[in-house]
Design a protein around this motif. Structure first.
Motif, PDB file in Angstrom:
ATOM      1  N   ARG A 136       0.838  -1.187   0.000  1.00  0.00           N
ATOM      2  CA  ARG A 136       0.000   0.000   0.000  1.00  0.00           C
ATOM      3  C   ARG A 136       0.875   1.240   0.000  1.00  0.00           C
ATOM      4  O   ARG A 136       1.923   1.294   0.644  1.00  0.00           O
ATOM      5  CB  ARG A 136      -0.880  -0.022   1.256  1.00  0.00           C
ATOM      6  CG  ARG A 136      -2.204   0.707   1.111  1.00  0.00           C
ATOM      7  CD  ARG A 136      -3.127   0.416   2.269  1.00  0.00           C
ATOM      8  NE  ARG A 136      -3.755  -0.898   2.167  1.00  0.00           N
ATOM      9  CZ  ARG A 136      -3.806  -1.778   3.164  1.00  0.00           C
ATOM     10  NH1 ARG A 136      -3.260  -1.499   4.324  1.00  0.00           N
ATOM     11  NH2 ARG A 136      -4.388  -2.941   2.995  1.00  0.00           N
ATOM     12  N   PHE A 137       0.461   2.232  -0.755  1.00  0.00           N
ATOM     13  CA  PHE A 137       1.054   3.562  -0.613  1.00  0.00           C
ATOM     14  C   PHE A 137      -0.058   4.569  -0.801  1.00  0.00           C
ATOM     15  O   PHE A 137      -0.707   4.606  -1.845  1.00  0.00           O
ATOM     16  CB  PHE A 137       2.160   3.796  -1.640  1.00  0.00           C
ATOM     17  CG  PHE A 137       2.797   5.159  -1.505  1.00  0.00           C
ATOM     18  CD1 PHE A 137       3.764   5.387  -0.521  1.00  0.00           C
ATOM     19  CD2 PHE A 137       2.389   6.216  -2.304  1.00  0.00           C
ATOM     20  CE1 PHE A 137       4.324   6.641  -0.380  1.00  0.00           C
ATOM     21  CE2 PHE A 137       2.962   7.475  -2.156  1.00  0.00           C
ATOM     22  CZ  PHE A 137       3.935   7.678  -1.188  1.00  0.00           C
ATOM     23  N   GLY A 138      -0.249   5.397   0.249  1.00  0.00           N
ATOM     24  CA  GLY A 138      -1.356   6.334   0.196  1.00  0.00           C
ATOM     25  C   GLY A 138      -2.649   5.566   0.015  1.00  0.00           C
ATOM     26  O   GLY A 138      -2.927   4.605   0.732  1.00  0.00           O
ATOM     27  N   GLU A 188       6.386  -2.704 -12.615  1.00  0.00           N
ATOM     28  CA  GLU A 188       4.935  -2.558 -12.644  1.00  0.00           C
ATOM     29  C   GLU A 188       4.409  -1.986 -11.333  1.00  0.00           C
ATOM     30  O   GLU A 188       3.488  -1.167 -11.330  1.00  0.00           O
ATOM     31  CB  GLU A 188       4.252  -3.897 -12.927  1.00  0.00           C
ATOM     32  CG  GLU A 188       4.567  -4.497 -14.293  1.00  0.00           C
ATOM     33  CD  GLU A 188       5.887  -5.265 -14.313  1.00  0.00           C
ATOM     34  OE1 GLU A 188       6.545  -5.350 -13.246  1.00  0.00           O
ATOM     35  OE2 GLU A 188       6.262  -5.768 -15.388  1.00  0.00           O
ATOM     36  N   VAL A 189       5.011  -2.438 -10.226  1.00  0.00           N
ATOM     37  CA  VAL A 189       4.561  -1.955  -8.919  1.00  0.00           C
ATOM     38  C   VAL A 189       4.876  -0.470  -8.784  1.00  0.00           C
ATOM     39  O   VAL A 189       4.039   0.317  -8.349  1.00  0.00           O
ATOM     40  CB  VAL A 189       5.232  -2.767  -7.794  1.00  0.00           C
ATOM     41  CG1 VAL A 189       4.846  -2.204  -6.434  1.00  0.00           C
ATOM     42  CG2 VAL A 189       4.843  -4.230  -7.903  1.00  0.00           C
ATOM     43  N   ALA A 190       6.109  -0.104  -9.219  1.00  0.00           N
ATOM     44  CA  ALA A 190       6.498   1.300  -9.135  1.00  0.00           C
ATOM     45  C   ALA A 190       5.545   2.158  -9.963  1.00  0.00           C
ATOM     46  O   ALA A 190       5.092   3.220  -9.522  1.00  0.00           O
ATOM     47  CB  ALA A 190       7.935   1.476  -9.630  1.00  0.00           C
ATOM     48  N   GLU A 227      10.499   6.774  -0.411  1.00  0.00           N
ATOM     49  CA  GLU A 227       9.125   6.779   0.112  1.00  0.00           C
ATOM     50  C   GLU A 227       8.905   5.592   1.038  1.00  0.00           C
ATOM     51  O   GLU A 227       9.531   4.540   0.882  1.00  0.00           O
ATOM     52  CB  GLU A 227       8.121   6.732  -1.050  1.00  0.00           C
ATOM     53  CG  GLU A 227       8.194   7.927  -1.993  1.00  0.00           C
ATOM     54  CD  GLU A 227       7.625   9.203  -1.366  1.00  0.00           C
ATOM     55  OE1 GLU A 227       7.128   9.130  -0.211  1.00  0.00           O
ATOM     56  OE2 GLU A 227       7.691  10.253  -2.024  1.00  0.00           O
ATOM     57  N   ARG A 228       7.980   5.757   1.963  1.00  0.00           N
ATOM     58  CA  ARG A 228       7.643   4.682   2.898  1.00  0.00           C
ATOM     59  C   ARG A 228       6.446   3.913   2.357  1.00  0.00           C
ATOM     60  O   ARG A 228       5.366   4.465   2.166  1.00  0.00           O
ATOM     61  CB  ARG A 228       7.313   5.260   4.283  1.00  0.00           C
ATOM     62  CG  ARG A 228       8.550   5.654   5.087  1.00  0.00           C
ATOM     63  CD  ARG A 228       8.230   6.741   6.113  1.00  0.00           C
ATOM     64  NE  ARG A 228       7.062   6.412   6.928  1.00  0.00           N
ATOM     65  CZ  ARG A 228       7.111   5.669   8.051  1.00  0.00           C
ATOM     66  NH1 ARG A 228       8.253   5.198   8.487  1.00  0.00           N
ATOM     67  NH2 ARG A 228       6.008   5.421   8.741  1.00  0.00           N
ATOM     68  N   ILE A 229       6.667   2.653   2.121  1.00  0.00           N
ATOM     69  CA  ILE A 229       5.628   1.816   1.532  1.00  0.00           C
ATOM     70  C   ILE A 229       5.217   0.779   2.560  1.00  0.00           C
ATOM     71  O   ILE A 229       6.067   0.210   3.264  1.00  0.00           O
ATOM     72  CB  ILE A 229       6.162   1.133   0.261  1.00  0.00           C
ATOM     73  CG1 ILE A 229       6.469   2.189  -0.797  1.00  0.00           C
ATOM     74  CG2 ILE A 229       5.164   0.116  -0.288  1.00  0.00           C
ATOM     75  CD1 ILE A 229       7.463   1.747  -1.815  1.00  0.00           C
ATOM     76  N   TYR A 285       6.223  -0.678   7.572  1.00  0.00           N
ATOM     77  CA  TYR A 285       6.664   0.283   6.576  1.00  0.00           C
ATOM     78  C   TYR A 285       8.062  -0.053   6.085  1.00  0.00           C
ATOM     79  O   TYR A 285       8.938  -0.417   6.862  1.00  0.00           O
ATOM     80  CB  TYR A 285       6.619   1.699   7.141  1.00  0.00           C
ATOM     81  CG  TYR A 285       5.205   2.193   7.241  1.00  0.00           C
ATOM     82  CD1 TYR A 285       4.560   2.736   6.112  1.00  0.00           C
ATOM     83  CD2 TYR A 285       4.508   2.105   8.434  1.00  0.00           C
ATOM     84  CE1 TYR A 285       3.253   3.167   6.210  1.00  0.00           C
ATOM     85  CE2 TYR A 285       3.197   2.542   8.529  1.00  0.00           C
ATOM     86  CZ  TYR A 285       2.578   3.069   7.409  1.00  0.00           C
ATOM     87  OH  TYR A 285       1.292   3.493   7.470  1.00  0.00           O
ATOM     88  N   PHE A 286       8.267   0.058   4.788  1.00  0.00           N
ATOM     89  CA  PHE A 286       9.562  -0.208   4.166  1.00  0.00           C
ATOM     90  C   PHE A 286       9.946   0.993   3.320  1.00  0.00           C
ATOM     91  O   PHE A 286       9.115   1.570   2.626  1.00  0.00           O
ATOM     92  CB  PHE A 286       9.491  -1.449   3.254  1.00  0.00           C
ATOM     93  CG  PHE A 286       9.429  -2.757   4.012  1.00  0.00           C
ATOM     94  CD1 PHE A 286       8.283  -3.109   4.718  1.00  0.00           C
ATOM     95  CD2 PHE A 286      10.502  -3.625   4.021  1.00  0.00           C
ATOM     96  CE1 PHE A 286       8.225  -4.313   5.407  1.00  0.00           C
ATOM     97  CE2 PHE A 286      10.460  -4.821   4.708  1.00  0.00           C
ATOM     98  CZ  PHE A 286       9.311  -5.169   5.405  1.00  0.00           C
TER      99      PHE A 286
END
Ligand code: ADP
Ligand code: MG
Lengths: 238, 422
Positions: free
Chosen positions: B116-118, B164-166, B178-180, B186-187
């Protein structure tokens, strides 16, 4: 009776035979035939059906081979030439006119007239002009792009005559050239032959109709592959 | 005045146009022959390239061990809630310690968590692995870097995103730094990878989520998600437990690949009581792909040869009929001075026009078919420039070969006989 001609021979045959082996027996279409056709002469070759008229014409036209004997065209011995040389000779020195016109259906009038030049090794530069002039002469200059099928028999035979003249032949060979035409059309064609003769062309016209034979300058009558009779016609006798 | 050849060609076309239906039907034989040659070559080439890409991606000097869920034996024991299978850490240790001639061994563990991001969320493959993964697979870093030894040693909460994820999580901005969120943790994103060579098999079916990959250090994965991946199985209370999902064994010398592969197979057969693994050897696949291509080429060659032969016989048949039909024309031409060579040329030109015409249309169709196949059958095709040339050359050659006999028949006719022909 024979008219000993002082002019050079257009065609000369020396004991020519043409034999068809038919089963056991041989058919001698021409039998030890010796004769000379002079330059600029207009001959009618007559005789009953099967007497050897076409055979004689085909041999003179270099599309048939003699079984024995020799013959020459305009002084050139042709009995020993190979197929290539004979073809070359036909394209340069001979003009053929057939009973059934024998135009090529997929070609138009102009192209049909040009066919003999097409097969020459060194066709003349002015071939097309020449063909147009000949078409004009036989009264078909307004039909140049017509196909043979779109012409009447008489018109087709005029095209064939133009075609036989395009290579300026030394000898014109016509086999029953008027055989498929009605008498008035035939008369027109014969007028053309008269004109050509007047210009000095050598013409051999095969026919079995006496009134047409009478239009020629001289007559050679065949019988069973041999000479039956040779005589000259009085000019304008017909 | 036009050149003689040009006139002969024009004459040939005129004669062919006299029988439009017959000519076009004859052309069809060659057309289909040529187009099938091109289409088959394109499909074969496409399949071969696809296979090669797939194999290259796996690494031709690698032996890949994969966890495979074993087939269930009838109705499973109700008490056994956890289905344990797959590769073990012990397998990894055995390979590392006992196998000679090995460059590196890279374990992979897959973790099922949402990423997840945002407000954006997806479920790609989360792979915890060692830094050597990138060398073993030949993947290429796009931005930032791949995982390194320090990440591994320090159990760092870092991740590398697949292309693709990026793209999906960061359509407009850079993900670096960024924190994902992976599951509950969080990574920090330290890098992204370039896409793999896109394979037909990678293409997402329409409507399905794009797959993708996220890489985290092996130790970090173990720390947060455990050494054993336990997954609830959809629609039941059963669970699956897998220690390692994949082990990539990179062999030093290519010639030792078969040896290492059989050693792996032996070892796994000895240590595993059930067949819960598979051994993939890209080199073997490559050889098999080459063998397949060879067989394909033989089959293709025969089919193409037969179809062109049939086309050629069709042409010969029609030309023989044409020659008979035009016997009189041949006689006329001969009487007017045509040499035998002229007649041969005339009819050869006609057959070559027929077959070359079929060839040109066949090339067009042969190029169109593969693109249609690509669109509708979802197969990769490659039209190499040589293929249309080859096919066209063959068709013209067929015209000459099958035209020779009819042309010779025409040329050797007796002119007097021919003229008498009705
Ligand atoms: N191809 C052939 N095979 C056998 N006999 C032939 C052939 N051509 C012509 N003949 C024979 O040769 C003789 C002369 O024929 P031809 O020259 O055509 O006569 P004409 O034209 O005077 O009617 C005839 O008896 C004919 O049957
Ligand atoms: Mg006759």
């Amino acid at each position: 009776m024979s008219t000993a001609s002082p002019v050079q021979a257009a065609a000369e045959l020396d004991s020519v035979s043409r034999v068809y082996p038919m089963g056991g027996t041989d058919v001698r279409a021409l039998d030890d035939f010796t004769f000379s056709f002079g330059q600029g002469e207009f001959w009618a070759i007559m005789g009953s059906s099967g007497s050897g008229k076409s055979t004689l014409l085909n041999i003179l036209g270099c599309i048939d081979r003699v079984t024995s004997g020799t013959f020459s065209l305009a002084g050139e011995d042709v009995s020993l030439l190979d197929d290539n040389a004979l073809s070359d000779l036909r394209s340069r020195k001979l003009g053929f006119i057939f009973q059934s016109y024998n135009l090529i259906p997929q070609l138009n009038v102009l192209e049909n007239i040009l066919v003999p030049l097409f097969y020459q090794d060194n066709p003349p530069e002015d071939g097309e002009q020449r063909a147009r002039a000949l078409a004009e002469r036989v009264g078909l200059s307004d039909r140049l792009d017509h196909r043979p099928q779109e012409l009447s028999g008489g018109q087709q035979q005029r095209v064939a005559i133009a075609r036989s003249l395009v290579n300026d032949p030394t000898l014109i060979l016509a086999d029953e050239a008027t055989g498929n035409l009605d008498s008035s059309t035939a008369a027109e064609i014969l007028d053309l032959f008269d004109e050509l003769h007047a210009e000095g062309k050598s013409i051999l016209l095969v026919t079995h109709e006496p009134e047409i034979g009478a239009r020629a300058e001289r007559v050679l009558r065949l019988k069973d592959g041999r000479i039956d009779e040779v005589y000259g016609n009085q000019r304008g006798a017909f | 005045m036009q050149s003689t050849l040009l006139r002969t060609v024009r004459l040939g076309v005129q004669s062919l146009l006299l029988h439009k239906l017959r000519s076009s039907l004859t052309t069809l034989g060659v057309l289909f022959g040529v187009s099938s040659v091109i289409a088959m070559l394109a499909i074969g080439e496409g399949a071969s390239i696809e296979a090669q890409n797939q194999i290259r991606q796996l690494g031709s000097q690698n032996v890949i061990l994969r966890a495979v869920k074993p087939p269930e034996q009838g109705v499973s024991n109700q008490r056994q809630r956890v289905l344990a299978y797959g590769l073990l850490d012990d397998d990894l240790a055995r390979i590392e310690e006992t196998f000679p001639g090995i460059e590196r061994v890279v374990p992979l563990r897959e973790i099922s968590e949402d990423v997840r991001f945002g407000s954006r969320s997806m479920r790609p493959r989360i792979i915890s692995t060692l830094p050597a993964y990138i060398e073993a697979t030949g993947r290429v870093v796009d931005r930032g870097r791949f995982l390194d030894e320090f990440d591994e040693a320090s159990h760092a909460n870092v991740c590398v995103l697949g292309y693709e994820v990026a793209r999906f999580l960061f359509p407009l901005s850079s993900p670096l730094g960024e924190r994902i969120k992976l599951g509950a943790d969080y990574f920090i994103c330290v890098g992204t990878l370039l896409p793999r060579v896109l394979l037909q098999s990678d293409r997402p079916a329409p409507g399905k989520d794009i797959t993708g990959e996220v890489f985290i250090p092996l130790n970090t994965g173990a720390k947060w998600f455990g050494k054993m991946q336990v997954k609830m199985r959809a629609g039941s209370m059963d669970m699956e437990a897998v220690e390692l999902h994949e082990i990539i064994v990179a062999v030093k010398e290519a010639e030792n690949v078969p040896l290492v592969a059989s050693a792996c197979r032996e070892m796994l057969a000895r240590e595993h009581s059930q067949r819960d693994y598979e051994v993939v050897v890209p080199l073997e696949l490559l050889l098999r792909a080459e063998e397949t291509k060879r067989i394909f080429n033989i089959v293709l060659g025969s089919i193409a040869g037969i179809s062109l032969l049939v086309g050629g016989i069709g042409i010969m048949n029609v030309m023989l009929a044409t020659v008979t039909e035009r016997t009189r024309e041949i006689g006329i031409r001969r009487a007017l001075g045509a040499k035998q060579s002229h007649i041969i040329t005339q009819f050869l030109v006609e057959t070559v026009v027929l077959s070359a015409g079929g060839g040109v249309l066949g090339v067009a169709l042969g190029i169109a078919i593969p693109s249609a196949v690509e669109r509708f059958a979802d197969m990769r095709t490659v039209v190499t420039p040589g293929a249309p040339l080859l096919a066209f050359g063959i068709s013209a050659g067929i015209g000459v070969i099958f035209g020779l006999y009819p042309a010779w028949r025409a040329a050797t006719m007796d002119p007097v006989e021919a003229l008498r022909h009705e």
